[in-house]
Scaffold this motif. Sequence first.
Motif, mmCIF file in Angstrom:
data_model
loop_
_atom_site.group_PDB
_atom_site.id
_atom_site.type_symbol
_atom_site.label_atom_id
_atom_site.label_comp_id
_atom_site.label_asym_id
_atom_site.label_seq_id
_atom_site.Cartn_x
_atom_site.Cartn_y
_atom_site.Cartn_z
ATOM 1 N N SER A 163 33.661 15.173 18.545
ATOM 2 C CA SER A 163 32.665 15.060 17.484
ATOM 3 C C SER A 163 33.350 15.006 16.128
ATOM 4 C CB SER A 163 31.706 16.262 17.562
ATOM 5 O OG SER A 163 30.598 16.074 16.707
ATOM 6 N N THR A 164 32.530 15.022 15.093
ATOM 7 C CA THR A 164 32.995 14.960 13.710
ATOM 8 C C THR A 164 31.962 15.658 12.833
ATOM 9 O OG1 THR A 164 33.369 13.463 11.831
ATOM 10 C CG2 THR A 164 31.922 12.684 13.544
ATOM 11 N N PRO A 165 32.358 16.265 11.725
ATOM 12 C CA PRO A 165 31.367 16.914 10.862
ATOM 13 C C PRO A 165 30.299 15.975 10.326
ATOM 14 C CG PRO A 165 33.581 17.673 10.311
ATOM 15 C CD PRO A 165 33.738 16.541 11.278
ATOM 16 N N ALA A 166 30.565 14.673 10.354
ATOM 17 C CA ALA A 166 29.605 13.695 9.814
ATOM 18 C C ALA A 166 28.656 13.148 10.872
ATOM 19 C CB ALA A 166 30.360 12.540 9.161
ATOM 20 N N ILE A 167 28.712 13.651 12.102
ATOM 21 C CA ILE A 167 27.947 13.046 13.191
ATOM 22 C C ILE A 167 26.438 13.131 12.969
ATOM 23 C CG2 ILE A 167 27.895 15.153 14.589
ATOM 24 C CD1 ILE A 167 28.209 11.522 15.862
ATOM 25 N N GLY A 168 25.969 14.166 12.290
ATOM 26 C CA GLY A 168 24.530 14.327 12.098
ATOM 27 C C GLY A 168 23.886 13.191 11.343
ATOM 28 N N ALA A 169 24.661 12.512 10.493
ATOM 29 C CA ALA A 169 24.107 11.404 9.708
ATOM 30 C C ALA A 169 23.636 10.258 10.594
ATOM 31 C CB ALA A 169 25.160 10.900 8.717
ATOM 32 N N VAL A 170 24.119 10.196 11.837
ATOM 33 C CA VAL A 170 23.700 9.142 12.760
ATOM 34 C C VAL A 170 22.185 9.168 12.957
ATOM 35 C CG1 VAL A 170 23.848 8.357 15.156
ATOM 36 C CG2 VAL A 170 25.913 9.066 13.948
ATOM 37 N N PHE A 171 21.602 10.381 12.921
ATOM 38 C CA PHE A 171 20.156 10.505 13.054
ATOM 39 C C PHE A 171 19.522 11.142 11.823
ATOM 40 C CE2 PHE A 171 21.088 9.806 17.547
ATOM 41 C CZ PHE A 171 20.099 8.888 17.849
ATOM 42 N N GLY A 172 20.092 10.882 10.661
ATOM 43 C CA GLY A 172 19.412 11.200 9.423
ATOM 44 C C GLY A 172 19.634 12.576 8.830
ATOM 45 N N SER A 173 20.472 13.414 9.443
ATOM 46 C CA SER A 173 20.700 14.742 8.881
ATOM 47 C C SER A 173 21.626 14.646 7.667
ATOM 48 C CB SER A 173 21.337 15.670 9.919
ATOM 49 O OG SER A 173 21.693 16.902 9.334
ATOM 50 N N ALA A 174 21.252 15.357 6.614
ATOM 51 C CA ALA A 174 22.067 15.365 5.397
ATOM 52 C C ALA A 174 22.877 16.644 5.266
ATOM 53 C CB ALA A 174 21.163 15.211 4.175
ATOM 54 N N ALA A 175 22.847 17.505 6.286
ATOM 55 C CA ALA A 175 23.548 18.792 6.220
ATOM 56 C C ALA A 175 25.054 18.579 6.118
ATOM 57 C CB ALA A 175 23.209 19.633 7.445
ATOM 58 N N LYS A 176 25.682 19.316 5.203
ATOM 59 C CA LYS A 176 27.132 19.283 5.042
ATOM 60 C C LYS A 176 27.633 20.703 4.867
ATOM 61 C CE LYS A 176 27.378 14.662 2.953
ATOM 62 N NZ LYS A 176 27.827 13.866 1.774
ATOM 63 N N ALA A 177 28.821 20.963 5.393
ATOM 64 C CA ALA A 177 29.384 22.302 5.264
ATOM 65 C C ALA A 177 30.905 22.203 5.322
ATOM 66 C CB ALA A 177 28.879 23.214 6.374
ATOM 67 N N ASP A 178 31.576 23.039 4.536
ATOM 68 C CA ASP A 178 33.028 23.159 4.616
ATOM 69 C C ASP A 178 33.308 24.139 5.753
ATOM 70 O OD1 ASP A 178 35.704 23.054 4.180
ATOM 71 O OD2 ASP A 178 35.697 24.300 2.380
ATOM 72 N N LEU A 179 33.419 23.593 6.961
ATOM 73 C CA LEU A 179 33.424 24.412 8.168
ATOM 74 C C LEU A 179 34.590 25.402 8.187
ATOM 75 C CD1 LEU A 179 32.489 21.597 10.692
ATOM 76 C CD2 LEU A 179 30.987 23.379 9.806
ATOM 77 N N ARG A 180 34.273 26.644 8.529
ATOM 78 C CA ARG A 180 35.269 27.716 8.564
ATOM 79 C C ARG A 180 36.050 27.663 9.881
ATOM 80 N NH1 ARG A 180 34.334 32.125 5.387
ATOM 81 N NH2 ARG A 180 34.922 33.564 7.074
ATOM 82 N N ASN A 181 37.357 27.835 9.775
ATOM 83 C CA ASN A 181 38.221 27.942 10.951
ATOM 84 C C ASN A 181 37.829 26.926 12.026
ATOM 85 O OD1 ASN A 181 39.668 30.056 9.781
ATOM 86 N ND2 ASN A 181 38.324 31.613 10.627
ATOM 87 N N LEU A 182 38.080 25.677 11.714
ATOM 88 C CA LEU A 182 37.611 24.552 12.530
ATOM 89 C C LEU A 182 38.667 24.059 13.507
ATOM 90 C CD1 LEU A 182 35.645 22.195 13.176
ATOM 91 C CD2 LEU A 182 36.652 20.986 11.214
ATOM 92 N N ALA A 183 38.278 23.940 14.783
ATOM 93 C CA ALA A 183 39.109 23.287 15.795
ATOM 94 C C ALA A 183 38.432 21.983 16.199
ATOM 95 C CB ALA A 183 39.299 24.182 17.009
ATOM 96 N N ILE A 184 39.191 20.902 16.182
ATOM 97 C CA ILE A 184 38.708 19.607 16.661
ATOM 98 C C ILE A 184 39.374 19.329 18.009
ATOM 99 C CG2 ILE A 184 38.671 17.120 16.261
ATOM 100 C CD1 ILE A 184 36.955 18.451 14.244
ATOM 101 N N VAL A 185 38.558 19.121 19.042
ATOM 102 C CA VAL A 185 39.063 18.722 20.356
ATOM 103 C C VAL A 185 38.593 17.296 20.590
ATOM 104 C CG1 VAL A 185 39.147 19.245 22.816
ATOM 105 C CG2 VAL A 185 38.859 21.116 21.162
ATOM 106 N N PHE A 186 39.513 16.364 20.610
ATOM 107 C CA PHE A 186 39.140 14.945 20.741
ATOM 108 C C PHE A 186 40.022 14.294 21.783
ATOM 109 C CE2 PHE A 186 38.134 10.610 19.574
ATOM 110 C CZ PHE A 186 36.799 10.716 19.174
ATOM 111 N N GLY A 187 39.406 13.815 22.859
ATOM 112 C CA GLY A 187 40.153 13.270 23.988
ATOM 113 C C GLY A 187 40.983 12.052 23.625
ATOM 114 N N GLY A 188 42.159 11.971 24.222
ATOM 115 C CA GLY A 188 43.024 10.814 23.990
ATOM 116 C C GLY A 188 42.424 9.527 24.516
#
Length: 576
Positions: A163-188
């Motif tokens: 995923s990505t912090p911007a994924i919500g915009a795909v369905f119209g969400s305007a929520a944004k946050a400077d996410l605390r202690n963030l881990a990104i797991v993204f498959g190769g």
Amino acid sequence: MRKSWLAFALGWAVILAGSLLAHVVQTSGGVTVQDVRFAGDKGTTLSALVYTPPGASAARPAPAVLVSHGYINTREMQSAFAIELARRGFVVLAMDMSGHGGSTGIVGTNDFGGPAALRYLKSLPQVDKANIGLEGHSLGGGPVVGAAASDPAGYKSVVLEGSTPAIGAVFGSAAKADLRNLAIVFGGYDEFAELMWQVEKGVDVPKSKALQALFRTSGPVVPGQVYGDVAAGSARVLYVPPVTHPAEHFSVAGVAPAVDWFQKTLDGEANPLPPTQQIWIWKEVGTLIGFAGLVILMLATFQLLLSAPWFRALAHPAEPAAERRGGRWWLAFVLTAALPAITFFPFMKLGMLFLPMAFFPQWITNQLLVWALLNAVLTLLLGLVLKSARPSVKTDWLRSAAIALLVAGVGYLSLHIVDQFLHVDYRFWVLGLKPLDALHLGYALAYLPLWTAFFLVALHALHANLAVKGEGRMVQYAAGMAAMCLGFVVLLAVQYASLFVTGRLAIPSEPLNTIVGIQFVPLLAVVGLIAVFTYRRTGSHVPGALICALFITWYVVSGTATHWSPQFQLPAPGRG
């Protein structure tokens, strides 16, 4: 008759054995699982499963994690994370996003239900409010970001899987946050690398400019290296396991980084374990066994009912018209298998024009029906061209409809029982069959006539073109099941062979529909099995077509997202 009763008993035994296995695994170590409903925002209701480890109480609150599934999935898709975190001592709230599963509203409503879910989690007396994590897979990043934006100090760490912090915009969400202690797991091998991070391949995510900005670095992000400071809430870490998008929530490699990150960033878990020590797969094995038991039970129920006096009129040995497998037979087989797969991507795109509306509120279901009904038209046209010999069919619509309803009803009863008492359903990986609540039952009744039309055409053509006089039972089953699903096997093989060799799908613009298509291999195989089983005993395509229509309508409606409701406007169709 005795064999039919034994098969009926076997179906129930397989269902109960698999469901009990699944229940034992998800409650391992004394974990309790509770099905809950709670108030969302603006009059909506949200659904979730609460996993509570032993010892967690108001007197001894435990750290907690809110987990969310992705698009057109449900809370059970997060079982791997929920099971592994709960048995380590975390309270887990596995939510249904708005418009999914048992949650009302539509996709994207109220930041996908994330803020209300976080409030509910923090209201539980057994939860340590100072140690809360958030995890979301794919579109599940939407409720995570929404929850974080609604309560910036109300959590300690986040994991975004595929995923990505911007994924919500795909369905119209305007929520944004400077996410605390963030881990990104993204498959190769993630199919959505371009949509999520604007790179061609999953392995190229470390080079993503958007990711580098998120990690506040000017060069490629080093996987496994922690950037920032956990104590300050500014930590960032990237994991790139060698998995696909749907395997990020269904593999040890995808689940372990999330477990590890929460064990590092949240305090107080009662039973720390190595992140790779995982048992969740046995829950999935159990629910797969349950799914197999359902198929056995439905077929056995059909056989039993045929011996009842009123239904005995349906029982006629099949009388195929074809004498042998010649060139015409093989042409019909290839077309039957290939056309649905060849047309899948273009007809699904065309189906986006079938917009959600009052009686047809599920966009993916609408697309699938456009694909199905257009294939029915092609099948009718091909029938005129092939001019196959037509078998005589005795159609008793009343008895056929009654037996189909009873067969589906017994299957549904079995699912209702295991859902109510064991909190499991029938599923494996992307395959999932859930109960219908009153709202989804209404949707199913609207969609059922359209699915029925498709199956009446498809199964009539299947038996007219492929049934052969005197052929063996196993050959007939193999031919029917292969004709229904082989095209999708080939389509997926081409797509994923390209992905694993080059890092990109053969048709890279179709990541979502490729993943949707994975379900069609087992589903269409089951359709072929039911079709042949019922045809051999009745000489008619109608009972099998009605059973398949009920089964597939139930399956699709219960597991697909809702995009329309009277209270909410349709969001912009900006999805990949």
